[in-house]
Structure formats: structure tokens, C-alpha cells
Design an enzyme around this catalytic site. Structure first.
Site, PDB file in Angstrom:
ATOM      1  N   GLU A 253       0.830  -1.199   0.000  1.00 51.42           N
ATOM      2  CA  GLU A 253       0.000   0.000   0.000  1.00 51.42           C
ATOM      3  C   GLU A 253       0.875   1.263   0.000  1.00 51.42           C
ATOM      4  OE1 GLU A 253      -3.357   0.480  -0.313  1.00 51.42           O
ATOM      5  OE2 GLU A 253      -2.759   2.576  -0.302  1.00 51.42           O
ATOM      6  N   THR A 295      -5.852   2.142  -5.488  1.00 56.83           N
ATOM      7  CA  THR A 295      -5.484   0.723  -5.444  1.00 56.83           C
ATOM      8  C   THR A 295      -6.223  -0.071  -6.525  1.00 56.83           C
ATOM      9  OG1 THR A 295      -5.366   0.975  -3.051  1.00 56.83           O
ATOM     10  CG2 THR A 295      -5.183  -1.247  -3.904  1.00 56.83           C
ATOM     11  N   HIS A 410      -1.380   2.971   4.894  1.00 57.11           N
ATOM     12  CA  HIS A 410      -2.335   3.810   4.174  1.00 57.11           C
ATOM     13  C   HIS A 410      -2.488   5.116   4.940  1.00 57.11           C
ATOM     14  CE1 HIS A 410      -6.019   5.234   2.344  1.00 57.11           C
ATOM     15  NE2 HIS A 410      -5.957   4.256   1.455  1.00 57.11           N
ATOM     16  N   ASP A 469       1.026  -0.030  -5.287  1.00 61.98           N
ATOM     17  CA  ASP A 469      -0.100   0.490  -6.064  1.00 61.98           C
ATOM     18  C   ASP A 469       0.096   1.926  -6.559  1.00 61.98           C
ATOM     19  OD1 ASP A 469      -0.301   1.461  -3.474  1.00 61.98           O
ATOM     20  OD2 ASP A 469      -2.343   0.737  -3.113  1.00 61.98           O
ATOM     21  N   HIS A 470       0.510   2.834  -5.644  1.00 65.08           N
ATOM     22  CA  HIS A 470       0.552   4.261  -6.013  1.00 65.08           C
ATOM     23  C   HIS A 470       1.259   5.042  -4.929  1.00 65.08           C
ATOM     24  CE1 HIS A 470      -2.480   4.579  -2.939  1.00 65.08           C
ATOM     25  NE2 HIS A 470      -3.121   3.583  -3.532  1.00 65.08           N
TER      26      HIS A 470
HETATM   27  C1  GP9 Z   1      -8.862  -0.292   0.451  1.00 62.29           C
HETATM   28  C2  GP9 Z   1      -7.443  -0.232   0.067  1.00 62.29           C
HETATM   29  C3  GP9 Z   1      -6.966   1.170   0.014  1.00 62.29           C
HETATM   30  O1  GP9 Z   1      -9.419  -1.524   0.325  1.00 62.29           O
HETATM   31  O2  GP9 Z   1      -7.231  -0.908  -1.103  1.00 62.29           O
HETATM   32  O3  GP9 Z   1      -7.494   1.827  -1.039  1.00 62.29           O
HETATM   33  P1  GP9 Z   1      -6.878   3.171  -1.660  1.00 62.29           P
HETATM   34  O4  GP9 Z   1      -7.476   4.300  -0.902  1.00 62.29           O
HETATM   35  O5  GP9 Z   1      -5.393   3.134  -1.527  1.00 62.29           O
HETATM   36  O6  GP9 Z   1      -7.309   3.101  -3.071  1.00 62.29           O
HETATM   37 MN    MN Z   2      -3.795   2.069  -2.166  1.00 59.54          MN
END
Ligand code: GP9
Ligand code: MN
Length: 628
Positions: A253, A295, A410, A469-470
Site C-alpha cells: 500500500e 489501489t 495507508h 499500487d501508487h
Molecule cells: C482499500 C485499500 C486502500 O481496500 O485498497 O485503497 P486506496 O485508498 O489506496 O485506493
Molecule cells: Mn492504495
């Protein structure tokens, strides 16, 4: 008598002025909109006006008390939209689009993040409404409420139209082809304003529904030609090296590459991953290409090798399309496919979309034991998440393709004291300060997971793919980020900060550093080729990262791109070696064209749901093959 002491005003004038003022204050205080000259400043000042005048002006069609009631309700709604935009911007550094505004099913899950993003001073945005509400209730006579003549109404709307055109004309001189090139939301909002942008977005939305309705597959020809011309033969040494192996993907994450190899107060931020990348095929120029779907966009890129949407999340907007996703392909090749993520199954509409993509099973919140003690921030902490997941993996039918999505790192990067293994950073950004200890925790979680895989005898039968992811740190924290990096965060640096890790560990294969420029779009062909599955006939926009004649290229969702030599962002072509704009900007032109073509072809596939025609074609072909 009182009316002489207080000259009467129309609520229309008051409401227009207040909304205009609020919006402009928000522009100046809550959004970070770069302004280069007085013309842009003027555009910013007038851009909310046409919409506000128009929407409130409709009140003139109401008679009596209904008129003020209408204006009052509209003022609340517009303020609400403005406020939603402000909160959204604080986190995402981006403006809201209609699909995001209506993604309310995600809102409840935001929990702690929303608290973090709302400040008590935000009340000021609503105070005027309370005052007006009180006046309307107690002293309605303060406001004029005379009938409006047809003439006056006409004149009013003529002025609104004139202001709108003046705004557009001014914007057009600043930014030609403004409305036809819509990858960059910031430029659009800067020029036409947040409200008009939403109206424009509603237009795009209906256009895309119409696109699907009217698409008949004929658009596919040119797309197919492009895709097959760009197709890169897999590297012979790599094709099929992991045939029949399990695939374990770990999505980290919000993990950006800049943390690797770095220390806080002498302590490594990612001690485990620093070692792991040595044993893996480690990609050092790998970019996140996600958009507003965060994500979920990374998952979309991973499995489809198509670009996510420039607005909203494809997981919401196009969840019922036909795709040819990795899980579906692997399912046909004898694999069991699953995603494991301890969040509500409906977050990002995952339950619906995973089904479409062909996953056999989604282990979501209800499959985990989540308690007060083992959660923080968004939910189950990463270490118990992996610990509880391993039982599912042990029982799973092999070979499997599994994706583990972590959560602890996160925003707002909360961590319990007992999980803090390194110090926070010391800067003016609490967010950046907290980021490092949560990354350190995530690193520990991956370490324990890899150890469990070894203990369970799964490690040597699996390829491990670790990617992220980002970004986690948005441009709102540039100053603190600059302090950490020891250099100013220019648009060049911001774009480079979109680099995320990609480590692929294949049993029996030595680690190696690979510098090819690529992105998440390239994962599907890369992984399928490692597993010995051909992708030549697939509509995909990525290319195998191991292909020998691969083009070093990654295009980001806003149209920025990176090659081996150049980086292009916000209309400027930079030389990667000097980090300065190149002298001859024409060197970027062929890539600009390629970037635009890829994004628009991919968008056409997604919004027209074109793969439904491709599948038909293919099935038609294979039927004739069988008949022959
Ligand atoms: C939520 C997680 C986080 O299930 O994947 O989401 P994001 O805010 O990073 O898209
Ligand atoms: Mn994410």
C-alpha cells in the site's frame, strides 16, 4: 420602517456573492492551483461565477416563498459539493468527478481518514447558510421577493452566457484545445472552475454511456493494428521459466520507491526489502500509472494491461464489461485464482469486479478475525493479515495465482506504539513524518510472510511478485519531501516520485537489477510470458518487461511519460540526465503522440466495452479452427 433602516436586498444577490466568495476562498486556501500570470488569476476569479449565477438564477422561475426556498436549498447543495471537493483534495490532491461524488459506498469505510481531513475551521463554509436560514425563518421580510419580469430574466441569463463565454474565451487563449484534451483535471478546473467541471463531467459520463450503446466493434480494427504493431516477442530465455508455478503477488500500500536504501536516524526504513531486491529481478524504473481509482486502478492495470479511467474508478464505472483478464486466462490454464484483502468486499466495488475479472475467490473482511487489538487505521494490521492468510494459502488448490493487498501503510499512516520500529521523521508534514514507521512495519510484515511461505514449503514452488499500487505522499507535502530528498520537488521530481517497486523472485534464478522503463501496464504480458502463456492475440497496451526489443516507456494517467532519456510532464520535456527542460522540445513529440494514442485507444476499449466484440470474433475464429 425597518426596511428604510436596512435597505432591502434580494436573496439572489446575497447568495451569489456568498457562494462566489466561498469558492474563491477555497481556491486560495484549500487547493494548490499554480498561477503563472494575471490572466490566469482573473480566470480563477471569474470561473465559478457563470455556474453560480445560472443555478441560482433559476430561482426567478419560482413564485412567492418557493423562490427563496429554492435558493437556500441550492446554496446548501453547492456548498456541500465545494466542501466535498475540499476534503477530497486534501487527501488526493485532485478534484472530484461525478463517479467519485456518488461512490458513497466507499465513504463509510474512510473512517479515520475523514476525521483527519476535516478541520474545525471548515465550519466557516457553512456559517453563512445558518445565518441566512435564521433570517428566512425569523425575518423573511429582509429580502425582496417581487415578481421578475420576462425582460429582466432574459437580460440576466444573457449576462450569464456572456460571462461563460468570456471565461471560456480567456481560457482558450491560455490553453488551446482545453475541452478536447481532458487528461489533466487540474488544468480544466483551473480554467472553467469546479462547478462547470462537474457539469462538463456529467456530459462526459453520458457520452461514455452512449459510447457503449453505439459501439459496434468497428473501432477495433485500428486498435488491433496498433496493438499488434507494438507487440514485443517474449525473451526466449524467460518465456515459460515459471511454468506451472504458483504466483504470489504482494501489493504494498502507498509505497514509493524513494524509501528504499534510506535511513531515519541511522535505521534502515526497509531492511528486509533492501535484501529481498538483491535476490530478485528488481526493476528500478517502474511506475505507478493509476488515476482516481487508486489501489483498484493498480489492480485493473495488473490484470488487464489496459489503462484505468481518467475520471472515477473503472472498478465502478465499467465493472460489467467484457475483459480478458489474467485470472480468466490462468483459470483456463488450470490455475486457482484468489485475492486476499481484509477490507469490506464492496470497497472499490471489488466483489463485483473480481467476478468479472474471473477470480475464483475473494477472501475479504469476513474471512478474517479482526479485533480492536489487531487493527489500526484502516483495519487489520498487515502482520496478522498475513498470519491469518497463510492457512487459506496452505489449503488452496495448486497451482494458484494469488494477490495479497496490504493496508497498514495507508494514509493517515497510523501505527500503535508497539509496532513502531523506527522513529518518525522530523519535518513540517505530520503525514510524511508518520509515513516512515508504517513503511517499516509493512517491511516487517512482508518479512514474516516470506518466512511463513518458507516454513510451509510454498516458497520454492512459487514466484513472488512484490509491487506497489501508487504514491502515499502527495504534492501537498512537497516542502517536507524536498527536505527529505535534499532537493526541491520540481514537476520533474514529482513525476519521478511515481516510481514504485517491482521485484520478481523466481525460484532458482539469481537476483539482477533491471533498468528498463516500464509500468503496471506491463505486468500482465510479463507474468503470463513467465508462465509460458502466449499473449500475442490479446488487446493489451503493456509490453513484456523482459522483451529484448522493448521500448523504454511508461505513460502516466495524466499524459506525463518517461523514456530512457526524457521525462515529459505538464507540457515540458525534460532531459533525465540534467533534470532540466531540453533545448529542443521536439525530441518528445513522437512520444507525446504515442502516449496520447495509447491512452485514447485504451479509453475507447474500456468505455465502448469493445472486448465484447473481440471475444465474439475470437470464439468465431476458434470455432472455425475446430471445424477445419
Ligand atoms: C482499500 C485499500 C486502500 O481496500 O485498497 O485503497 P486506496 O485508498 O489506496 O485506493
Ligand atoms: Mn492504495
Amino acid at each position: 420602517m425597518r426596511s428604510r433602516a436596512f435597505p432591502k436586498v434580494t436573496l439572489l444577490a446575497v447568495a451569489v456573492l456568498l457562494l462566489w466568495l466561498k469558492t474563491y476562498v477555497a481556491y486560495q486556501t484549500s487547493f494548490d492551483i499554480p498561477i503563472e500570470n494575471w490572466k490566469q488569476e482573473l480566470i480563477l476569479l471569474i470561473n465559478p461565477l457563470s455556474f453560480i449565477l445560472f443555478i441560482l438564477g433559476l430561482s426567478m422561475f419560482f413564485q412567492g416563498a418557493g423562490r427563496n426556498r429554492y435558493m437556500y436549498i441550492v446554496s446548501w447543495i453547492v456548498t456541500g459539493v465545494l466542501f466535498a471537493n475540499i476534503v477530497y483534495y486534501r487527501f488526493f490532491n485532485d478534484f472530484i468527478t461525478l463517479p467519485v461524488l456518488f461512490q458513497t459506498s466507499n465513504m463509510g469505510d474512510l473512517g479515520s481518514s475523514v476525521n483527519e481531513l476535516i478541520m474545525w475551521t471548515d465550519l466557516l463554509y457553512f456559517i453563512d447558510l445558518l445565518v441566512i436560514g435564521w433570517i428566512l425563518w425569523k425575518k423573511p421580510q429582509v429580502f425582496h421577493n417581487r415578481p421578475v419580469t420576462k425582460m429582466a430574466r432574459r437580460a440576466y441569463f444573457l449576462v450569464v452566457v456572456a460571462i461563460a463565454f468570456f471565461n471560456l474565451g480567456l481560457a482558450e487563449t491560455e490553453r488551446p484545445e482545453l475541452l478536447t484534451r481532458t487528461f489533466d483535471r487540474e488544468i480544466l478546473v483551473k480554467n472553467i472552475g469546479t462547478y462547470n467541471y462537474l457539469v462538463y463531467d456529467a456530459y462526459l459520463q453520458s457520452k461514455s454511456s452512449a459510447q457503449r450503446a453505439f459501439a459496434d466493434g468497428s473501432e477495433l480494427d485500428s486498435i488491433e493494428n496498433y496493438v499488434s504493431a507494438e507487440y514485443k516477442e517474449p525473451n526466449e530465455d524467460m518465456f515459460g521459466v515459471a511454468k506451472g508455478k504458483n504466483v504470489i503477488l504482494i501489493s504494498l500500500e502507498s509505497t514509493q520507491s524513494f524509501v528504499f536504501g534510506e535511513k531515519i536516524n541511522g535505521e534502515e526504513i526497509t531492511p528486509f526489502l533492501n535484501d529481498f531486491m538483491e535476490e530478485s529481478l528488481n526493476f528500478t524504473n517502474f511506475y505507478s500509472q493509476t488515476g482516481q481509482g487508486k489501489t483498484s486502478d493498480s489492480e485493473f492495470l495488473l490484470d488487464n494491461s489496459l489503462y484505468p479511467s481518467s475520471r472515477g474508478a473503472v472498478f465502478f464505472t465499467n465493472a460489467l464489461n467484457e475483459y480478458r483478464a489474467t485470472p480468466e486466462v490462468l483459470g483456463e490454464n488450470g490455475y486457482y485464482t484468489a485475492t486476499l484483502h481484509a477490507n469490506n468486499k464492496s470497497f472499490w466495488n471489488r466483489d463485483v469486479m473480481y467476478n468479472t475479472l474471473g477470480y475464483d475467490r475473494f477472501y475479504s473482511l469476513t474471512d478474517y478475525e479482526v479485533t480492536e487489538e489487531n487493527s489500526v487505521g484502516w483495519g487489520l494490521k498487515d502482520i496478522p493479515f498475513f498470519e491469518q492468510s497463510i492457512q487459506y494459502l496452505k489449503e488452496m488448490k495448486q497451482p494458484f495465482y494469488t494477490k495479497f493487498i496490504t493496508l497498514t501503510n495507508h494514509f493517515p499512516f497510523e501505527l500503535d506504539e508497539e509496532d513502531r520500529m523506527i522513529d518518525e521523521y522530523d519535518s513540517n508534514s505530520e503525514t510524511l513524518n508518520r509515513y516512515f514507521p508504517t513503511i517499516r512495519y509493512e517491511d516487517e510484515a512482508v518479512k514474516t510472510f516470506i518466512q511463513q511461505l518458507k516454513d510451509e514449503g510454498l516458497y520454492e514452488d512459487s514466484i513472488i511478485v512484490i509491487y506497489a499500487d501508487h504514491y502515499g505522499i502527495s504534492e501537498n507535502h512537497n516542502e517536507a519531501m524536498g527536505q527529505f530528498l535534499g532537493k526541491e520537488v520540481t514537476p520533474f521530481v514529482s513525476t519521478q516520485l511515481q516510481q514504485v517497486p517491482l521485484m520478481i523472485r523466481i525460484p532458482g534464478m539469481e537476483g539482477k537489477q533491471i533498468d528498463t522503463v516500464g509500468g503496471q501496464i506491463d505486468l500482465r504480458p510479463t507474468l503470463l510470458h513467465l508462465l509460458g502463456i502466449d499473449t500475442k492475440d490479446d488487446i493489451q497496451f503493456g509490453a513484456d518487461l523482459f522483451a529484448e526489443d522493448r521500448l523504454d516507456f511508461a505513460v502516466l494517467r495524466d499524459g506525463s511519460f518517461i523514456t530512457d532519456k526524457y521525462l515529459y510532464t505538464s507540457g515540458i520535456c525534460y532531459d533525465k540526465a540534467t533534470e532540466e527542460p531540453v533545448e529542443d522540445a521536439a525530441v518528445c513529440d513522437p512520444y507525446i503522440e504515442k502516449a496520447e494514442k495509447e491512452l485514447s485507444y485504451s479509453d475507447a476499449v474500456v468505455s465502448g466495452d469493445l472486448l465484447r466484440f473481440y471475444e465474439e470474433d475470437r470464439q468465431g475464429d476458434s470455432n472455425t479452427d475446430a471445424a477445419e
